[in-house]
Scaffold this motif. Structure first.
Motif, PDB file in Angstrom:
ATOM      1  N   GLN A 242       0.821  -1.218   0.000  1.00 39.84           N
ATOM      2  CA  GLN A 242       0.000   0.000   0.000  1.00 39.84           C
ATOM      3  C   GLN A 242       0.852   1.264   0.000  1.00 39.84           C
ATOM      4  O   GLN A 242       0.448   2.293  -0.553  1.00 39.84           O
ATOM      5  N   GLU A 243       2.036   1.204   0.594  1.00 41.03           N
ATOM      6  CA  GLU A 243       2.909   2.374   0.660  1.00 41.03           C
ATOM      7  C   GLU A 243       3.828   2.487  -0.554  1.00 41.03           C
ATOM      8  O   GLU A 243       4.637   3.426  -0.645  1.00 41.03           O
ATOM      9  N   SER A 244       3.727   1.531  -1.496  1.00 42.44           N
ATOM     10  CA  SER A 244       4.651   1.511  -2.643  1.00 42.44           C
ATOM     11  C   SER A 244       3.931   1.801  -3.962  1.00 42.44           C
ATOM     12  O   SER A 244       4.327   1.283  -5.022  1.00 42.44           O
ATOM     13  N   ALA A 245       2.877   2.582  -3.912  1.00 44.53           N
ATOM     14  CA  ALA A 245       2.093   2.886  -5.118  1.00 44.53           C
ATOM     15  C   ALA A 245       2.978   3.450  -6.227  1.00 44.53           C
ATOM     16  O   ALA A 245       3.720   4.418  -6.021  1.00 44.53           O
ATOM     17  N   GLY A 246       2.921   2.803  -7.408  1.00 44.93           N
ATOM     18  CA  GLY A 246       3.678   3.275  -8.571  1.00 44.93           C
ATOM     19  C   GLY A 246       5.123   2.844  -8.587  1.00 44.93           C
ATOM     20  O   GLY A 246       5.844   3.106  -9.574  1.00 44.93           O
ATOM     21  N   GLU A 247       5.606   2.158  -7.551  1.00 45.67           N
ATOM     22  CA  GLU A 247       7.007   1.760  -7.473  1.00 45.67           C
ATOM     23  C   GLU A 247       7.184   0.316  -7.952  1.00 45.67           C
ATOM     24  O   GLU A 247       6.259  -0.491  -7.923  1.00 45.67           O
ATOM     25  N   THR A 248       8.411  -0.009  -8.369  1.00 42.20           N
ATOM     26  CA  THR A 248       8.758  -1.375  -8.751  1.00 42.20           C
ATOM     27  C   THR A 248       9.371  -2.074  -7.543  1.00 42.20           C
ATOM     28  O   THR A 248      10.301  -1.541  -6.917  1.00 42.20           O
ATOM     29  N   ILE A 249       8.854  -3.231  -7.204  1.00 40.37           N
ATOM     30  CA  ILE A 249       9.324  -3.956  -6.022  1.00 40.37           C
ATOM     31  C   ILE A 249       9.760  -5.367  -6.415  1.00 40.37           C
ATOM     32  O   ILE A 249       9.316  -5.931  -7.416  1.00 40.37           O
ATOM     33  N   ASN A 250      10.656  -5.921  -5.611  1.00 41.05           N
ATOM     34  CA  ASN A 250      11.120  -7.291  -5.800  1.00 41.05           C
ATOM     35  C   ASN A 250      10.531  -8.145  -4.679  1.00 41.05           C
ATOM     36  O   ASN A 250      10.790  -7.883  -3.501  1.00 41.05           O
ATOM     37  N   VAL A 251       9.728  -9.135  -5.057  1.00 44.64           N
ATOM     38  CA  VAL A 251       9.012  -9.965  -4.083  1.00 44.64           C
ATOM     39  C   VAL A 251       9.617 -11.362  -4.080  1.00 44.64           C
ATOM     40  O   VAL A 251       9.708 -12.007  -5.138  1.00 44.64           O
ATOM     41  N   THR A 252      10.029 -11.822  -2.895  1.00 46.58           N
ATOM     42  CA  THR A 252      10.565 -13.169  -2.740  1.00 46.58           C
ATOM     43  C   THR A 252       9.456 -14.076  -2.220  1.00 46.58           C
ATOM     44  O   THR A 252       8.832 -13.770  -1.191  1.00 46.58           O
ATOM     45  N   GLN A 258      11.009 -24.114  -2.902  1.00 47.40           N
ATOM     46  CA  GLN A 258      12.016 -23.317  -3.606  1.00 47.40           C
ATOM     47  C   GLN A 258      11.682 -21.834  -3.520  1.00 47.40           C
ATOM     48  O   GLN A 258      10.525 -21.448  -3.413  1.00 47.40           O
ATOM     49  N   GLN A 259      12.714 -21.016  -3.546  1.00 45.99           N
ATOM     50  CA  GLN A 259      12.512 -19.564  -3.524  1.00 45.99           C
ATOM     51  C   GLN A 259      12.485 -19.012  -4.942  1.00 45.99           C
ATOM     52  O   GLN A 259      13.262 -19.423  -5.809  1.00 45.99           O
ATOM     53  N   GLU A 260      11.566 -18.090  -5.164  1.00 48.78           N
ATOM     54  CA  GLU A 260      11.444 -17.419  -6.451  1.00 48.78           C
ATOM     55  C   GLU A 260      11.463 -15.908  -6.211  1.00 48.78           C
ATOM     56  O   GLU A 260      10.868 -15.414  -5.252  1.00 48.78           O
ATOM     57  N   ASN A 261      12.143 -15.189  -7.088  1.00 46.02           N
ATOM     58  CA  ASN A 261      12.185 -13.733  -7.019  1.00 46.02           C
ATOM     59  C   ASN A 261      11.349 -13.153  -8.157  1.00 46.02           C
ATOM     60  O   ASN A 261      11.616 -13.440  -9.340  1.00 46.02           O
ATOM     61  N   LEU A 262      10.339 -12.364  -7.794  1.00 47.60           N
ATOM     62  CA  LEU A 262       9.421 -11.792  -8.778  1.00 47.60           C
ATOM     63  C   LEU A 262       9.505 -10.271  -8.735  1.00 47.60           C
ATOM     64  O   LEU A 262       9.511  -9.670  -7.651  1.00 47.60           O
ATOM     65  N   THR A 263       9.553  -9.670  -9.900  1.00 43.58           N
ATOM     66  CA  THR A 263       9.606  -8.204  -9.998  1.00 43.58           C
ATOM     67  C   THR A 263       8.296  -7.696 -10.590  1.00 43.58           C
ATOM     68  O   THR A 263       7.829  -8.201 -11.612  1.00 43.58           O
ATOM     69  N   MET A 264       7.715  -6.700  -9.914  1.00 39.69           N
ATOM     70  CA  MET A 264       6.428  -6.163 -10.377  1.00 39.69           C
ATOM     71  C   MET A 264       6.319  -4.678 -10.036  1.00 39.69           C
ATOM     72  O   MET A 264       6.964  -4.195  -9.095  1.00 39.69           O
ATOM     73  N   THR A 265       5.540  -3.968 -10.819  1.00 39.91           N
ATOM     74  CA  THR A 265       5.283  -2.555 -10.550  1.00 39.91           C
ATOM     75  C   THR A 265       3.918  -2.412  -9.903  1.00 39.91           C
ATOM     76  O   THR A 265       2.901  -2.839 -10.461  1.00 39.91           O
ATOM     77  N   VAL A 266       3.902  -1.830  -8.705  1.00 37.04           N
ATOM     78  CA  VAL A 266       2.667  -1.717  -7.915  1.00 37.04           C
ATOM     79  C   VAL A 266       1.696  -0.741  -8.581  1.00 37.04           C
ATOM     80  O   VAL A 266       2.081   0.380  -8.965  1.00 37.04           O
TER      81      VAL A 266
END
Length: 421
Positions: A242-252, A258-266
């Protein structure tokens, strides 16, 4: 029909517990309770047990506990009254009958009242049929019979106003207090029957074409970190997003061990007031566990959180961020009950708990005619050292009732326009 039954049951439960608080603490203080009523208007059921009349009334919009010494409760025997007396073996008056024809009063001692005190000294004095002045002591449980209606007298020490400020305050405060207690037990029952949410950050569903789906997130993924910040609870995930509106974040995420790293724009969203917040397009339903101890802790937390939330909404109402249009009366609550009931019993129970807390808080507001208004007068009495004139206090409460009724009419009219026009 189901909505009407649910509405009546919820309101009945809330009112019952509120009045039960007043009732139990009045009894504890030694105050005589004349009537314990659920609902308003004409009686549809009545039962007398001991000195209290228990009634169920037609309109499911409130209730009351009528205590001795309130609202012109006392009966005075004026000089010149002709009464019939029933006395016991100790020559104490057990029943006083008046305002009835002599034919209805056979085998009684008749008296023309000269003086009487049915509150403090408990006596009646007058002229008998031989025109001799006689005096009788009156039993503390003496019954007055007026036009066929029986009422037990209330000695002064059994009246509400005879009690200390502390006892009166606790009797009034107990009503709202029991609403909070009821909410706690409703939340507890939900926890025992439906389990306690663990708030583990496990994704329940991913919305198609939203940022999470585009990044490859799947239902069942457990989010462990966002931009290196550890995520332990769903609230952590929701807060960061909610605090990252419009930002690109990396979600583990953790998936099948297994661990996966996902990149998305909020995605950037806006509230009705224009405030921005972020959203990635996932749905969540917390896993639950059945643990009685955790259910107790969670119930207390839910009661506290809802209390704080309602106070925040009141603050927004006072500051103007919310308008009177945001308030709901019986019509609005009925429509909300209909909607909530469609989701299931546990949603309805949550709604009932919220209403119970809301009722408790509203009654504690320092406004005339509400419990909080009466407590304010008691506080002033404690500081001043003597009570305020009862007529002046009664007038203030009367004005408060009128203003509350006007507010209720306005809110109800708004509800009708909102839902039916």
């Amino acid at each position: 029909m189901q909505t009407a039954i649910a509405f009546i049951l919820i309101f009945g439960l809330l009112v019952f517990f509120h009045e039960l608080g007043h009732f139990l603490f009045a009894k504890r203080a030694g105050i005589m309770v004349r009537e314990f009523a659920i609902g308003m208007g004409p009686k549809i059921f009545a039962m007398t047990k001991g000195e209290t009349l228990y009634t169920l009334r037609l309109l499911p919009i409130g209730g009351y506990v009528r205590m001795a010494g309130e609202d012109m409760d006392s009966t005075e025997l004026q000089p010149g009254y002709r009464v019939g007396l029933i006395v016991n073996e100790d020559n104490m008056v057990e029943k006083i009958i008046f305002n009835q024809s002599n034919r209805q009063l056979p085998d009684l001692l008749f008296l023309e009242v000269e003086r009487a005190d049915l509150e403090r000294d408990l006596f009646i004095e007058g002229y008998d049929e031989e025109e001799q002045l006689v005096r009788y002591h009156v039993s503390r449980n003496c019954v007055l019979v007026e036009n066929g209606k029986e009422t037990i007298i209330a000695p002064y020490d059994r009246q509400f106003n005879s009690k200390s400020v502390g006892q009166r305050s606790m009797t009034i405060f107990a009503g709202p207090l029991f609403n909070f207690i009821l909410a706690f037990f409703i939340y507890l029952l939900i926890g025992l029957l439906n389990g306690v949410p663990t708030y583990e950050p496990i994704i329940t569903e991913v919305v198609e074409n939203d940022p999470a789906a585009q990044a490859g997130m799947q239902a069942g993924d457990r989010v462990t970190a966002i931009d290196g910040q550890v995520v332990e609870k769903w609230q952590d995930l929701a807060g960061i997003v909610q605090e990252s509106a419009g930002e690109t974040i990396n979600v583990t995420v953790e998936r099948s061990g297994q661990q996966e790293n996902l990149t998305m724009t909020v995605k950037e969203m806006k509230t009705e007031t224009g405030d921005k917040y972020g959203q990635i397009g996932v749905k969540y339903e917390s896993p639950r566990e059945f643990n009685p101890l955790k259910a107790v802790v969670q119930s207390a937390q839910n009661t506290y959180d809802m209390t704080i939330r309602i106070f925040e909404l009141l603050g927004e109402l006072v500051t103007g961020r919310l308008t009177i249009d945001a308030l709901s009366g019986p019509v609005g609550i009925y429509k909300t009950t209909e909607e909530v009931a469609s989701y299931g019993i546990f949603y309805l129970m949550n709604f009932a708990a919220m209403l119970s807390i809301n009722l408790g808080i509203m009654n504690l507001l320092p406004l005339p005619a509400l419990d909080g208004g009466r407590l304010l007068f008691f506080g002033y009495e404690a500081v001043r050292g003597k009570p305020i004139d009862r007529q002046k206090e009664g007038m203030v409460h009367f004005v408060g009732i009128v203003l509350l009724m006007i507010l209720m009419v306005v809110v109800t009219w708004n509800d009708i326009q909102r839902f039916f026009f």
